[in-house]
Design a protein around this motif. Structure first.
Motif, short mmCIF file in Angstrom:
data_model
loop_
_atom_site.label_atom_id
_atom_site.label_comp_id
_atom_site.label_asym_id
_atom_site.label_seq_id
_atom_site.Cartn_x
_atom_site.Cartn_y
_atom_site.Cartn_z
N THR A 24 0.85 -1.18 0.00
CA THR A 24 0.00 0.00 0.00
C THR A 24 0.89 1.23 0.00
O THR A 24 2.07 1.18 -0.33
CB THR A 24 -0.92 0.00 1.23
N CYS A 25 0.32 2.35 0.43
CA CYS A 25 1.08 3.60 0.42
C CYS A 25 1.87 3.76 1.70
O CYS A 25 1.89 4.82 2.30
CB CYS A 25 0.11 4.76 0.25
N SER A 26 2.53 2.72 2.16
CA SER A 26 3.17 2.75 3.46
C SER A 26 4.57 3.33 3.43
O SER A 26 5.08 3.80 4.44
CB SER A 26 3.23 1.33 4.02
N LEU A 140 -0.26 6.42 -4.99
CA LEU A 140 -0.60 7.57 -4.17
C LEU A 140 0.66 8.14 -3.49
O LEU A 140 0.78 9.36 -3.29
CB LEU A 140 -1.63 7.17 -3.11
N GLY A 141 1.58 7.24 -3.14
CA GLY A 141 2.82 7.70 -2.53
C GLY A 141 3.58 8.68 -3.40
O GLY A 141 4.25 9.60 -2.91
N ARG A 145 5.55 12.33 -2.75
CA ARG A 145 6.96 12.49 -3.10
C ARG A 145 7.15 13.65 -4.08
O ARG A 145 8.20 14.28 -4.11
CB ARG A 145 7.51 11.19 -3.69
N ARG A 146 6.13 13.90 -4.90
CA ARG A 146 6.21 14.99 -5.88
C ARG A 146 5.71 16.31 -5.30
O ARG A 146 5.70 17.32 -5.99
CB ARG A 146 5.38 14.64 -7.13
#
Length: 613
Positions: A24-26, A140-141, A145-146
């Motif tokens: 996931t987005c962990s 989603l991560g 980051r962006r």
């Protein structure tokens, strides 16, 4: 979507609080502010990118067009802008070609083609539609980051993806987190997704609470769709009064109900047998200028007919359909034909069947089967056979239901030879018998005293490896018991597990009846105990079977014990058991145990005794 610089503290805090789960987005890696600023400026300048070609995306009509255009774009120099690649992905996604959209997205990454937040949102949407929501969370991560804060366009598909994967609790948790920490303001679609997921999984009470939360806290107020979803959930949970209350509240708040609202309420009322309120709602729809469609009317007609109220369906609902300019269709007439057939009113059923033809409706195989079944239940075999022969002339092919109804009726009439011939005709016509067909065949042979033939058929079916369910063996065991072949019946009973079958309540009951007929009452009682140990609950027929056996063998004390047990479980003596007791009363027995047992079965015993004297 906004650069994260707008609200950096809130975004960073929210990101770090996400659950750490594999896939996931962990594992979001937050970039330092200078890098965030670089990405933010880069995205803002995308529209003025010099790498902009004139490409007509309107020419994309099918997936092959999109794939061809993608290859063409890769050959262009300089490469088209990220906006144009994103437009192409959008076109592919609109065609619901999610796998292809994901594939193109991956190719863009592998070739070093720039992507932006819109491209990533399309990819998230694709993964969620493919029930791979964890991949969506991984993308989603990249937003964080962006340095970009995702908005409802990103979180909406993720919530829907969780619901599609039956991960409703996780969807609710994420939704409430978004609201509480104001990462983004949920829109109507997101509310609908969560409410629908909760109702679909039987959490209507929580959906109702969310509806209340929308009224108090949300900028989006509940609309017709939200109310409809909760009302439908309440009706399916048999909370019809609560659904009607919410419906009244909906009207008071000037939220207009639609045909879906009424459809849910009508279904709920029908399931609770509240016919008068159904008729009231149908009339109310007219006053609100909402036209019930033929599907709603057919639902009402079907429910009434299944409750044996075909006359009410004909007298109340059909005229209402005509008043609303809704024409009855083949389904309407088929339901009414079947409704009258279930009541044994074959003249009325035939009237509706013939009226279909007069109105230029073409009866289908379901209509014919309903009428055939009605004639068979009334043992009007000539009429049933005439309809069966008529089918090919009408361009219809008889199916297994057409033959099975007649087969059962022939056995009931004692016409075993005709039944066997019909079975041969059925197979010659290419219609494959079902387990029910074989069950009717074996049961019919047994009940007509042709046990040897039934056993021969059973052996033939076993040798062919045809699967037979427990109902087939119940018929055989019952036939053997009634033919006083108790040992053979017991052998089959004991070998059921080797065939992958478990005895059901009927299996146990017919076997107990066999023991009782032979006076083996202790064996019957042992089987009753074993039955419960194996997790199969006895029913009223089971108890009455053993009680009658005990009474006939004058085992009154044991009969009393079982009668008490019956009552404790909500069962009562049936007509044949009561008849045995009445015979004992008339015999004026002085046996104390017998008298005590009679008093327990018939509380009015003293009154009966005075009448006898």
């Amino acid at each position: 979507m906004k650069p994260i610089g707008v609200r950096p503290a809130a975004a960073l805090s929210w990101c770090r609080s996400l659950p750490h789960k594999h896939g996931t987005c962990s594992s979001f890696l937050l970039l330092p502010p200078p890098v965030l600023q670089f990405f933010s400026l880069r995205f803002r300048s995308t529209a003025s990118n010099p790498q902009f070609h004139r490409i007509d995306f309107n020419n994309i009509k099918k997936l092959e067009d999109a794939l061809f255009l993608f290859d063409e774009m890769l050959r262009m120099r300089p490469l088209p802008s990220v906006i144009q690649f994103t437009q192409l992905l959008t076109a592919v996604t609109k065609m619901k070609q999610y796998s292809a959209s994901i594939s193109l997205y991956k190719q863009m990454g592998a070739l070093g083609i720039p992507i932006n937040e819109y491209t990533m949102t399309i990819a998230i949407n694709g993964f969620c539609h493919l029930s791979r929501v964890n991949y969506g969370f991984a993308i989603l991560g990249s937003f964080f980051r962006r340095g970009v804060v995702p908005d409802v366009a990103t979180f909406g598909p993720l919530l829907k993806g969780l619901v599609l994967e039956d991960r409703v609790p996780e969807a609710v948790k994420l939704f409430l987190k978004l609201m509480r920490e104001r990462v983004c303001e949920p829109n109507e679609v997101m509310y609908r997704t969560i409410v629908s997921g909760l109702c679909r999984t039987g959490n209507t009470s929580r959906a109702f609470q969310l509806l209340r939360l929308m009224e108090v806290e949300g900028k989006c107020k509940p609309d017709t769709v939200i109310y409809n979803t909760v009302i439908d959930g309440l009706c399916k949970d048999r909370m019809v009064d609560e659904a009607l209350t919410l419906f009244s509240e909906m009207i008071e708040k000037c939220i207009s109900p639609d045909v879906v609202t009424y459809n849910s309420l009508i279904h709920g009322l029908l399931n609770n047998g509240r016919w008068n309120e159904v008729i009231r709602l149908l009339r109310e729809m007219g006053s609100r200028k909402i036209s019930p469609n033929v599907f709603i009317f057919n639902t009402v007609v079907d429910a009434l007919c299944k409750q044996g109220m075909a006359e009410l369906a004909e007298g109340e609902v059909l005229p209402m359909m005509r008043q609303r300019c809704v024409d009855p269709d083949v389904v309407t007439y088929t339901i009414l034909v079947d409704g009258y057939c279930m009541r044994g009113q074959m003249d009325e059923a035939r009237k509706f069947f013939d009226s279909m033809i007069d109105l230029c409706f073409v009866p289908n195989i379901i209509t014919y089967n309903a009428l055939i079944n009605g004639y068979c239940k009334s043992l009007k075999m000539d009429e049933a056979m005439q309809l069966l022969r008529e089918l090919p002339c009408k361009g219809l092919k008889p199916n297994v239901n057409s033959y099975t109804s007649i087969l059962q009726a022939l056995f009931r009439s004692g016409k075993c030879g005709a039944a066997r011939n019909l079975l041969d005709d059925m197979q010659a016509a290419g219609v494959v018998p079902t387990t029910l067909t074989y069950c009717i065949l074996l049961d019919g042979l047994c009940k007509n005293g042709r046990l040897a033939e039934a056993l021969s058929v059973l052996g033939m079916l076993n040798s062919k490896g045809i699967y037979l369910d427990i109902a087939v063996y119940n018929a055989i065991i019952d036939g053997l018991c009634k033919d006083e072949k108790l040992e053979s019946a017991w052998d089959i009973f004991c070998n059921l597990s080797s065939k992958g079958l478990m005895p059901d309540v009927t299996t146990y009951t017919v076997m107990m009846n066999g023991f009782c007929r032979e006076g083996l009452l202790d064996k019957a009682n042992e089987l009753l105990v074993k039955m419960e140990e194996n997790g199969c609950k006895p029913n009223d027929v089971t108890y009455n079977t053993i009680v009658k056996g005990l009474l006939k063998r004058e085992r009154y004390r044991k009969a009393m014990t079982l009668l008490e047990e019956m009552r404790a479980r909500g069962f009562s003596a049936d007509a044949s058991t009561t008849e045995i007791v009445v015979d004992l009363i008339l015999a004026k027995s002085q046996n104390p145990a017998q008298l005590e047992m009679i008093k327990r079965i018939l509380p009015t015993f003293k009154h009966e005794e005075k009448n006898i004297e």
